[in-house]
Design a protein around this motif. Structure first.
Motif, PDB file in Angstrom:
ATOM      1  N   GLY A 178      -2.442   5.214   1.565  1.00 24.67           N
ATOM      2  CA  GLY A 178      -3.236   4.255   1.988  1.00 24.67           C
ATOM      3  C   GLY A 178      -4.628   4.050   0.777  1.00 24.67           C
ATOM      4  N   THR A 179      -3.780   4.857  -0.078  1.00 27.92           N
ATOM      5  CA  THR A 179      -4.585   5.185  -1.823  1.00 27.92           C
ATOM      6  C   THR A 179      -4.859   4.271  -2.525  1.00 27.92           C
ATOM      7  OG1 THR A 179      -3.380   6.621  -2.065  1.00 27.92           O
ATOM      8  CG2 THR A 179      -5.227   7.643  -1.207  1.00 27.92           C
TER       9      THR A 179
ATOM     10  N   THR B  56      -6.374  -8.149   1.506  1.00 25.15           N
ATOM     11  CA  THR B  56      -7.033  -6.546   1.489  1.00 25.15           C
ATOM     12  C   THR B  56      -5.516  -6.433   2.117  1.00 25.15           C
ATOM     13  OG1 THR B  56      -9.199  -7.045   0.784  1.00 25.15           O
ATOM     14  CG2 THR B  56      -7.856  -4.442   1.769  1.00 25.15           C
TER      15      THR B  56
ATOM     16  N   THR C 130      -3.262   0.027  -3.636  1.00 30.02           N
ATOM     17  CA  THR C 130      -2.528  -0.947  -3.490  1.00 30.02           C
ATOM     18  C   THR C 130      -2.414  -1.651  -4.550  1.00 30.02           C
ATOM     19  OG1 THR C 130      -4.803  -1.760  -3.198  1.00 30.02           O
ATOM     20  CG2 THR C 130      -3.677  -1.168  -1.336  1.00 30.02           C
TER      21      THR C 130
ATOM     22  N   SER D 271      -4.319  -2.486   3.645  1.00 27.25           N
ATOM     23  CA  SER D 271      -5.119  -0.931   4.849  1.00 27.25           C
ATOM     24  C   SER D 271      -3.812  -0.691   6.041  1.00 27.25           C
ATOM     25  CB  SER D 271      -6.252  -1.311   5.502  1.00 27.25           C
ATOM     26  OG  SER D 271      -6.203  -2.219   6.310  1.00 27.25           O
ATOM     27  N   ARG D 272      -4.116   0.567   6.102  1.00 27.58           N
ATOM     28  CA  ARG D 272      -2.508   1.062   7.195  1.00 27.58           C
ATOM     29  C   ARG D 272      -3.672   2.769   7.718  1.00 27.58           C
ATOM     30  NH1 ARG D 272       2.091   3.353   3.958  1.00 27.58           N
ATOM     31  NH2 ARG D 272       2.384   3.802   5.629  1.00 27.58           N
ATOM     32  N   ASP D 273      -3.445   2.290   8.817  1.00 30.75           N
ATOM     33  CA  ASP D 273      -4.228   3.468   9.685  1.00 30.75           C
ATOM     34  C   ASP D 273      -2.619   4.329  10.414  1.00 30.75           C
ATOM     35  OD1 ASP D 273      -5.169   5.719  11.545  1.00 30.75           O
ATOM     36  OD2 ASP D 273      -6.584   3.667  12.291  1.00 30.75           O
TER      37      ASP D 273
ATOM     38  N   VAL E  45       1.032  -1.475   0.193  1.00 28.75           N
ATOM     39  CA  VAL E  45      -0.241  -0.045   0.004  1.00 28.75           C
ATOM     40  C   VAL E  45       0.868   1.268   0.190  1.00 28.75           C
ATOM     41  CG1 VAL E  45       0.194   0.286   2.648  1.00 28.75           C
ATOM     42  CG2 VAL E  45      -2.109   0.991   1.119  1.00 28.75           C
TER      43      VAL E  45
END
Length: 123
Positions: free
Chosen positions: A55-56, A69, A58, A71-73, A51
């Motif tokens: 985070g936009t 999937t 992947t 994702s990241r925070d 990613v």
């Protein structure tokens, strides 16, 4: 010094799901791309997916597309790997990593990486 620590691995039956986390400490890597690799003894390390820093965007290996999937925070300095429809061939040590760009992450241009967490999928 940056540390990446994976968690969430374990034993699951085929068809099941697991969610891995990669917590970053020591310094923020919000400007870095992050990704997951997996390693099986006797085989080359395989890029699972990654990613970009925001985070936009992947990218995934063909073997996991549609099932995994990422994702990241960035507020929590944490990346995740949601794995669904797991197969026995997904069994491996999963390693998180950070690098300068998503485009080069899959080619092994890494700045930091963790120790890994074991995922075992039984048939």
């Amino acid at each position: 010094q940056v540390q990446l620590v994976e968690s969430g691995g374990g034993l699951v039956q085929a068809g099941g799901s697991l969610r891995l986390s990669c917590a970053v400490s020591g310094r923020s890597v919000t400007a870095s791309a992050m990704g997951w690799f997996r390693q099986v003894p006797g085989k080359e390390r395989e890029f699972v997916g990654g990613v970009n820093s925001r985070g936009t965007n992947t990218d995934y290996a063909d073997s996991v597309k549609g099932r995994f999937t990422i994702s990241r925070d960035n507020a929590k300095n944490t990346m995740y790997l949601q794995m669904n429809s797991l197969k026995p061939e997904d069994t491996a040590v999963y390693i998180c990593a950070a690098g300068s760009a998503l485009a080069t992450l899959g080619r092994g241009y890494l700045s930091y990486w963790g120790q890994g967490t074991q995922v075992t999928v039984s048939s």
